[in-house]
Design a protein around this motif. Structure first.
Motif, PDB file in Angstrom:
ATOM      1  N   MET A   1     -88.808 -43.577   9.997  1.00 51.49           N
ATOM      2  CA  MET A   1     -88.597 -44.682  10.046  1.00 51.49           C
ATOM      3  C   MET A   1     -89.644 -45.738  11.032  1.00 51.49           C
ATOM      4  O   MET A   1     -90.142 -45.077  12.458  1.00 51.49           O
ATOM      5  CB  MET A   1     -87.489 -45.008  11.362  1.00 51.49           C
ATOM      6  CG  MET A   1     -86.801 -45.992  11.349  1.00 51.49           C
ATOM      7  SD  MET A   1     -85.475 -46.885  10.254  1.00 51.49           S
ATOM      8  CE  MET A   1     -84.985 -48.414  11.222  1.00 51.49           C
ATOM      9  N   CYS A   2     -90.136 -46.319  10.574  1.00 50.08           N
ATOM     10  CA  CYS A   2     -91.650 -47.367  11.519  1.00 50.08           C
ATOM     11  C   CYS A   2     -91.361 -48.801  11.314  1.00 50.08           C
ATOM     12  O   CYS A   2     -90.808 -49.922  10.721  1.00 50.08           O
ATOM     13  CB  CYS A   2     -92.847 -47.331  10.587  1.00 50.08           C
ATOM     14  SG  CYS A   2     -93.959 -47.931  10.949  1.00 50.08           S
ATOM     15  N   ILE A   3     -91.233 -49.193  12.663  1.00 53.66           N
ATOM     16  CA  ILE A   3     -91.039 -50.984  13.023  1.00 53.66           C
ATOM     17  C   ILE A   3     -91.524 -51.575  13.057  1.00 53.66           C
ATOM     18  O   ILE A   3     -93.257 -51.279  13.853  1.00 53.66           O
ATOM     19  CB  ILE A   3     -89.995 -50.619  14.077  1.00 53.66           C
ATOM     20  CG1 ILE A   3     -88.946 -49.639  14.525  1.00 53.66           C
ATOM     21  CG2 ILE A   3     -89.388 -52.184  14.605  1.00 53.66           C
ATOM     22  CD1 ILE A   3     -87.647 -49.912  13.817  1.00 53.66           C
ATOM     23  N   LEU A   4     -91.787 -52.654  12.000  1.00 54.15           N
ATOM     24  CA  LEU A   4     -93.154 -53.163  12.417  1.00 54.15           C
ATOM     25  C   LEU A   4     -92.747 -54.617  13.232  1.00 54.15           C
ATOM     26  O   LEU A   4     -91.657 -54.709  12.482  1.00 54.15           O
ATOM     27  CB  LEU A   4     -92.959 -54.051  10.786  1.00 54.15           C
ATOM     28  CG  LEU A   4     -94.578 -55.241  10.588  1.00 54.15           C
ATOM     29  CD1 LEU A   4     -95.433 -54.371  11.326  1.00 54.15           C
ATOM     30  CD2 LEU A   4     -94.521 -55.679   9.650  1.00 54.15           C
ATOM     31  N   LEU A   5     -92.940 -54.473  13.735  1.00 55.38           N
ATOM     32  CA  LEU A   5     -92.764 -55.240  14.896  1.00 55.38           C
ATOM     33  C   LEU A   5     -93.617 -56.674  14.777  1.00 55.38           C
ATOM     34  O   LEU A   5     -94.820 -56.847  15.439  1.00 55.38           O
ATOM     35  CB  LEU A   5     -92.448 -55.121  16.059  1.00 55.38           C
ATOM     36  CG  LEU A   5     -91.292 -55.614  17.797  1.00 55.38           C
ATOM     37  CD1 LEU A   5     -90.079 -55.371  17.460  1.00 55.38           C
ATOM     38  CD2 LEU A   5     -91.053 -54.702  19.211  1.00 55.38           C
ATOM     39  N   GLY A   6     -92.690 -58.050  15.310  1.00 54.03           N
ATOM     40  CA  GLY A   6     -93.403 -59.112  15.317  1.00 54.03           C
ATOM     41  C   GLY A   6     -93.082 -60.431  15.717  1.00 54.03           C
ATOM     42  O   GLY A   6     -91.899 -60.784  14.893  1.00 54.03           O
TER      43      GLY A   6
ATOM     44  N   PHE B   1     -86.701 -58.269  16.826  1.00 51.20           N
ATOM     45  CA  PHE B   1     -85.797 -58.071  17.502  1.00 51.20           C
ATOM     46  C   PHE B   1     -85.598 -56.462  18.348  1.00 51.20           C
ATOM     47  O   PHE B   1     -86.088 -55.375  17.248  1.00 51.20           O
ATOM     48  CB  PHE B   1     -83.771 -58.045  16.740  1.00 51.20           C
ATOM     49  CG  PHE B   1     -83.713 -58.979  16.238  1.00 51.20           C
ATOM     50  CD1 PHE B   1     -82.961 -60.505  16.502  1.00 51.20           C
ATOM     51  CD2 PHE B   1     -83.499 -59.580  15.464  1.00 51.20           C
ATOM     52  CE1 PHE B   1     -82.597 -61.418  16.683  1.00 51.20           C
ATOM     53  CE2 PHE B   1     -82.589 -60.350  14.781  1.00 51.20           C
ATOM     54  CZ  PHE B   1     -82.542 -61.411  15.318  1.00 51.20           C
ATOM     55  N   LEU B   2     -86.127 -56.846  19.052  1.00 51.71           N
ATOM     56  CA  LEU B   2     -86.410 -55.644  20.611  1.00 51.71           C
ATOM     57  C   LEU B   2     -85.405 -54.663  20.813  1.00 51.71           C
ATOM     58  O   LEU B   2     -85.869 -53.385  20.478  1.00 51.71           O
ATOM     59  CB  LEU B   2     -87.015 -55.315  21.464  1.00 51.71           C
ATOM     60  CG  LEU B   2     -88.417 -56.444  21.102  1.00 51.71           C
ATOM     61  CD1 LEU B   2     -88.528 -57.466  23.242  1.00 51.71           C
ATOM     62  CD2 LEU B   2     -89.410 -55.903  21.085  1.00 51.71           C
ATOM     63  N   GLU B   3     -84.406 -54.670  20.118  1.00 44.68           N
ATOM     64  CA  GLU B   3     -83.762 -54.113  20.502  1.00 44.68           C
ATOM     65  C   GLU B   3     -83.172 -53.418  19.448  1.00 44.68           C
ATOM     66  O   GLU B   3     -82.201 -51.648  19.308  1.00 44.68           O
ATOM     67  CB  GLU B   3     -81.714 -54.046  20.990  1.00 44.68           C
ATOM     68  CG  GLU B   3     -80.818 -55.137  19.911  1.00 44.68           C
ATOM     69  CD  GLU B   3     -81.871 -56.362  20.180  1.00 44.68           C
ATOM     70  OE1 GLU B   3     -83.099 -57.065  21.102  1.00 44.68           O
ATOM     71  OE2 GLU B   3     -81.224 -58.180  20.114  1.00 44.68           O
ATOM     72  N   GLU B   4     -84.164 -53.056  18.529  1.00 43.30           N
ATOM     73  CA  GLU B   4     -84.041 -52.505  16.913  1.00 43.30           C
ATOM     74  C   GLU B   4     -84.491 -51.299  16.789  1.00 43.30           C
ATOM     75  O   GLU B   4     -84.788 -50.148  16.328  1.00 43.30           O
ATOM     76  CB  GLU B   4     -83.631 -53.380  16.003  1.00 43.30           C
ATOM     77  CG  GLU B   4     -82.643 -54.029  15.258  1.00 43.30           C
ATOM     78  CD  GLU B   4     -82.773 -54.671  14.344  1.00 43.30           C
ATOM     79  OE1 GLU B   4     -83.888 -55.592  13.402  1.00 43.30           O
ATOM     80  OE2 GLU B   4     -81.470 -56.182  14.028  1.00 43.30           O
ATOM     81  N   VAL B   5     -85.322 -50.937  17.887  1.00 43.71           N
ATOM     82  CA  VAL B   5     -86.557 -50.125  17.826  1.00 43.71           C
ATOM     83  C   VAL B   5     -85.911 -48.558  18.414  1.00 43.71           C
ATOM     84  O   VAL B   5     -85.493 -48.874  20.012  1.00 43.71           O
ATOM     85  CB  VAL B   5     -87.473 -50.775  18.825  1.00 43.71           C
ATOM     86  CG1 VAL B   5     -88.554 -49.421  18.739  1.00 43.71           C
ATOM     87  CG2 VAL B   5     -88.162 -51.929  18.395  1.00 43.71           C
TER      88      VAL B   5
ATOM     89  N   ASP C   1     -87.570 -42.141  19.311  1.00 37.84           N
ATOM     90  CA  ASP C   1     -87.979 -41.792  18.428  1.00 37.84           C
ATOM     91  C   ASP C   1     -88.965 -42.374  16.384  1.00 37.84           C
ATOM     92  O   ASP C   1     -89.498 -41.813  15.935  1.00 37.84           O
ATOM     93  CB  ASP C   1     -87.659 -40.731  18.250  1.00 37.84           C
ATOM     94  CG  ASP C   1     -87.416 -40.880  16.681  1.00 37.84           C
ATOM     95  OD1 ASP C   1     -86.037 -41.946  17.552  1.00 37.84           O
ATOM     96  OD2 ASP C   1     -86.214 -40.174  16.620  1.00 37.84           O
ATOM     97  N   ASP C   2     -88.622 -44.570  17.150  1.00 35.47           N
ATOM     98  CA  ASP C   2     -89.904 -44.874  15.726  1.00 35.47           C
ATOM     99  C   ASP C   2     -90.777 -44.939  15.926  1.00 35.47           C
ATOM    100  O   ASP C   2     -91.205 -44.781  16.984  1.00 35.47           O
ATOM    101  CB  ASP C   2     -89.171 -46.325  15.878  1.00 35.47           C
ATOM    102  CG  ASP C   2     -87.536 -46.412  15.282  1.00 35.47           C
ATOM    103  OD1 ASP C   2     -86.915 -45.396  14.504  1.00 35.47           O
ATOM    104  OD2 ASP C   2     -86.507 -47.284  15.776  1.00 35.47           O
ATOM    105  N   ASP C   3     -91.653 -45.072  14.787  1.00 33.52           N
ATOM    106  CA  ASP C   3     -93.162 -45.698  15.017  1.00 33.52           C
ATOM    107  C   ASP C   3     -93.087 -47.147  15.055  1.00 33.52           C
ATOM    108  O   ASP C   3     -92.048 -47.690  14.314  1.00 33.52           O
ATOM    109  CB  ASP C   3     -94.154 -44.776  13.476  1.00 33.52           C
ATOM    110  CG  ASP C   3     -94.499 -43.432  13.909  1.00 33.52           C
ATOM    111  OD1 ASP C   3     -94.199 -43.260  14.294  1.00 33.52           O
ATOM    112  OD2 ASP C   3     -93.703 -42.821  12.284  1.00 33.52           O
ATOM    113  N   VAL C   4     -93.847 -46.887  15.882  1.00 35.77           N
ATOM    114  CA  VAL C   4     -93.958 -48.678  16.177  1.00 35.77           C
ATOM    115  C   VAL C   4     -95.225 -49.537  15.533  1.00 35.77           C
ATOM    116  O   VAL C   4     -96.186 -49.047  15.634  1.00 35.77           O
ATOM    117  CB  VAL C   4     -93.753 -49.133  17.531  1.00 35.77           C
ATOM    118  CG1 VAL C   4     -93.514 -50.563  17.088  1.00 35.77           C
ATOM    119  CG2 VAL C   4     -92.183 -49.325  17.723  1.00 35.77           C
ATOM    120  N   VAL C   5     -95.232 -50.603  14.905  1.00 33.11           N
ATOM    121  CA  VAL C   5     -96.025 -51.513  14.781  1.00 33.11           C
ATOM    122  C   VAL C   5     -96.173 -52.648  15.226  1.00 33.11           C
ATOM    123  O   VAL C   5     -95.215 -53.319  15.009  1.00 33.11           O
ATOM    124  CB  VAL C   5     -96.742 -51.202  12.899  1.00 33.11           C
ATOM    125  CG1 VAL C   5     -97.869 -52.604  12.672  1.00 33.11           C
ATOM    126  CG2 VAL C   5     -96.988 -50.022  12.909  1.00 33.11           C
TER     127      VAL C   5
END
Lengths: 268, 241
Positions: free
Chosen positions: B31-36, B194-198, B201-205
């Motif tokens: 699961m990779c979260i693309l945060l922006g 939404f930061l609370e969706e991270v 153990d997720d990968d984050v970009v």
């Protein structure tokens, strides 16, 4: 591209078009009423004003209603094509176009399938109109209804491809309203749909030339001739050539690399 | 193998550059979260990855297949949930799913069986014969996810899927996708602000103004940047208060 995949996709696109069309009753109703209003009111009024001489494919003097019916059938195809094109713009604004364009098939095929589906869905109404117009004493030979089928399909495809091209160039629905006023109405009125070319020539040679070059006139004449069991080679060639040209331009317009779409951005 | 590899991707609209040398990968089954933040370029990135826009500079590979060279093969492996709702509101949930299945070449019988299966999994099977116009925002989103899974993709892309949902709706949707990722081994790229969706153990970009400014495991971001929370880390990276 696998053949069975391609056919299933075409089937899916066709089903969707049919379901949508059947569920938009108001649009269906107005599409049917529009040519009948023209036939019942406009043609009745013009009947006395406009004398028609013998113009091919007719072998005798004909009433104005008889003359105008093939033009109105072509008008139905034109409006259907534009409604379908507007639906494409709407789909794009609303996002559902993305679904079609991210299907694992070549984009030209997806656009062609959508075009074909739209024409197939539009044809039953045109036939209904042709049959109803028998009440106005517009009675072409029965075989004419068969012969007109390929003419209607070709014309529908050509006008649909034109609509597709318009939709590829217009990114907002507001622009599309302009297209209706500046493209669709002139295309319809400056054609042989409502008056034969010699009538237009009396009004002005420029108008007659425009009508002669207008691809919509070719669609009208192709339908008119076919309905009376005659084949108009020149019109067919023009319609086919325009179909190919409009479709290729539309595919280029929707191309993710070259099209206006990817350069402008805006819709995400 | 990476489910998705984005290499040096840049894109501009006219003179405005929206993505600059973006590179990151999504590993298989992760699961990779693309945060922006809004306007960071997430949606443009999605449009390039799904081939809606042609990537002129840089490469997009899906399971080692180059998107630019063979878009159909790459798209066949991908399920996409776009930011804008893309359901046909005049069609029922089932019809929407079957339309998508047809575009992916599924035979009708399989398509019918799968539409029930996927809708049931996302707990919206009871709405299969309802027009999607009548569905709530959360239900529509679930139908869209079910639709994206019809052709059994190995990579699922979701562009801000929780926008417009209430908090319980967001949590439920997130849980559904995490379950999918775990149970079916589907790789997920989830774009959000939404930061609370991270999760830890997720990968984050982290994407900011068209550039990738941090990549790594979520629970590394706080110690690595020497801040107190993920929110502080995000604020530091994107220069927002």
């Amino acid at each position: 591209m696998k053949v069975d995949h391609a056919l299933r996709a075409l089937d899916g696109i066709l089903r969707r078009e049919m379901l949508r069309s059947l569920r938009q009753r108001a649009r269906l109703f107005s599409a049917m009423v529009r040519p009948l209003v023209w036939l019942a009111i406009f043609a009745a009024g013009f009947r006395s004003v406009l004398g028609l001489s013998i113009t091919p494919p007719y072998q005798t003097y004909v009433l104005y209603e008889v003359y105008v019916v093939p033009g109105l059938a072509a008008m139905m195809l034109l409006f259907h094509a534009m409604a379908s094109s507007l639906a494409m713009v709407y789909d794009r604004e609303m996002g559902s176009m993305r679904l079609l364009l991210t299907a694992p098939l070549p984009r030209w095929y997806l656009l062609a399938a959508r075009l074909l589906a739209s024409v197939i869905v539009g044809l039953p109404l045109v036939y209904l109109f042709l049959f109803v117009s028998r009440f106005w004493d517009v009675r072409p030979p029965i075989l004419g209804y068969v012969a007109v089928f390929p003419a209607l399909v070709l014309s529908g495809l050509m006008l649909g491809a034109f609509g597709l091209l318009v939709s590829s160039m217009s990114t907002q629905m507001e622009n599309f309203a302009g297209v209706m006023n500046f493209v669709i109405f002139p295309m319809f009125f400056a054609s042989t749909a409502l008056y034969p070319i010699w009538r237009l020539a009396e009004a002005g040679p420029v108008l007659a030339t425009i009508a002669a070059w207008n691809p919509f006139s070719s669609a009208v004449e192709l339908i008119r001739f076919a309905l009376y069991l005659r084949f108009d080679m020149v019109s067919m060639l023009v319609v086919v050539a325009c179909l190919v040209a409009f479709f290729l331009a539309a595919v280029a317009g929707y191309d993710p690399g070259r099209g206006l779409w990817s350069r402008r951005g805006g819709e995400g | 193998m990476n489910a998705l590899a984005v290499e040096n991707l840049s894109h501009n609209f006219g003179t405005r550059q929206v993505l600059q040398n973006v590179s990151f990968t999504v590993a298989e089954g992760r699961m990779c979260i693309l945060l922006g933040r809004n306007g960071a370029g997430k949606t443009t990135l999605f449009s390039l990855v799904t081939g809606l826009y042609y990537a002129r500079t840089g490469l997009v590979r899906v399971f080692d297949m180059a998107m630019q060279a063979n878009p159909s093969a790459a798209l066949a492996q991908m399920g996409v949930v776009f930011q804008l709702p893309t359901l046909d509101l005049d069609l029922t949930a089932g019809e929407n799913l079957r339309y998508h299945a047809a575009l992916h070449g599924l035979p009708m019988e399989l398509s019918k069986a799968r539409s029930r299966e996927e809708l049931s999994r996302l707990e919206v099977l009871d709405r299969i014969d309802d027009r999607t116009r009548a569905l709530s925002g959360g239900q529509r989103r679930r139908v869209e996810i079910a639709r994206a899974l019809m052709h059994r993709p190995r990579l699922l892309l979701l562009d801000e899927p929780t926008t417009g949902l209430d908090v319980p709706g967001r949590r439920a949707l997130e849980q559904h996708v995490r379950d999918l990722c775990r149970e079916r081994g589907i790789a997920v790229l989830w774009a959000t602000h939404f930061l609370e969706e991270v999760a830890a153990d997720d990968d984050v970009v982290v994407l900011d103004r068209g550039r990738v400014c941090w990549t790594g495991l979520a629970d590394r971001i706080v110690p690595e940047l020497g801040v107190g929370s993920v929110a502080e880390a995000f604020a530091l990276l994107t220069g927002s208060p």
